[in-house]
Write an enzyme that holds these catalytic residues in place. Sequence first.
Site, mmCIF file in Angstrom:
data_model
loop_
_atom_site.group_PDB
_atom_site.id
_atom_site.type_symbol
_atom_site.label_atom_id
_atom_site.label_comp_id
_atom_site.label_asym_id
_atom_site.label_seq_id
_atom_site.Cartn_x
_atom_site.Cartn_y
_atom_site.Cartn_z
ATOM 1 N N GLU A 128 -1.752 1.148 4.931
ATOM 2 C CA GLU A 128 -2.568 -0.073 4.786
ATOM 3 C C GLU A 128 -1.937 -1.225 5.568
ATOM 4 O O GLU A 128 -2.626 -2.019 6.210
ATOM 5 C CB GLU A 128 -2.671 -0.413 3.293
ATOM 6 C CG GLU A 128 -3.565 -1.581 2.932
ATOM 7 C CD GLU A 128 -5.058 -1.285 3.081
ATOM 8 O OE1 GLU A 128 -5.575 -1.554 4.173
ATOM 9 O OE2 GLU A 128 -5.680 -0.814 2.121
ATOM 10 N N THR A 180 -9.531 -7.320 7.916
ATOM 11 C CA THR A 180 -8.878 -7.763 6.684
ATOM 12 C C THR A 180 -7.802 -8.794 6.993
ATOM 13 O O THR A 180 -7.655 -9.792 6.281
ATOM 14 C CB THR A 180 -8.274 -6.550 5.942
ATOM 15 O OG1 THR A 180 -9.349 -5.677 5.603
ATOM 16 C CG2 THR A 180 -7.550 -6.955 4.684
#
Length: 307
Positions: A128, A180
């Site tokens: 991530e 993001t």
Amino acid sequence: MKQVTVLSPATVANIVCGFDVLGLALNAPSDKLVMRLLDKREIRIINKDRFNLPTEPEKNVFGGALLAMMKEVKEEIGFEIESTKMIMPGSGIGSSAASAAGAVVAANHLLGNRFTNQELVQFATYGEQVASGSRHADNIAPCIYGGVTLIRSNDPLDIIPLNFPPLYVTVIHPQIEVKTSDARQILKKQILLKDAITQWANVAGLVTGFMKEDYNLIGRSLVDVLIEPVRSMLIPGFNEIKKACKEAGALGGGISGSGPSVFMLSKEEATAKAVELAMRSVYEKIGVDFHIHLTTVNPRGVEVVNS
Ligand code: HSE
């Protein structure tokens, strides 16, 4: 050659009020990943989709997660991955988490399931990080555990799987990409105490609503006074969508993860279909291309479909 195929589900992080701490897994869409065990320390990535993601392990989400795992493995082994992503990167439904979680679950299966789910979440956060610059686990935890999860603490990691009632989830994905990392950059670094009070009251309300299977309480608690006011500016027609979905009977909803997808929870399938129509009519009116998923909460997480 030892080989495994896994399906790795999309996820909705934050669930409106629980920024970086709450998340749920979806039954659709999901990514497919075929992994083979190699007898040398190497990570080979073969992309079988249209997204052109990097294949160098250090720049790739699979690579980030697997390199973290391989530090804990003494044997001379490596992995070859054939990836078919269905979850579009930058969609807000956990594309990078699906890659990271799928990779570590597949690798663990090939290694005889020696790591716990919590350890797998820890490894996957390094994947991530490659994608978003941050090691948040609110997509990865529900992706691996299934269902609805709470990250009570990141360090040390403390993951609480929550009970939840049957729920329909309608997700609309406007065909724009929101990174993001960008959507995190624009957030305020400081918040007012009065807003913090509203936010933690709603997080507690939402968790209680899930645990007590109280749909009304779930709906009342889907309120975000911290993140949504900032990020909603990146999403075309956000306020109109929300209003139309509430009028169609949705319990509530908001931005999925860091956006641009917007999700709504419904108690009944018929309501979720009415919510889909409401979403469609808003985007057709303002002329935005979109995809819609009408699905339910996935209780299983990443699934090994054959070995
Ligand atoms: N909690 C994360 C965020 C989820 O909202 O930035 C997106 O990966």
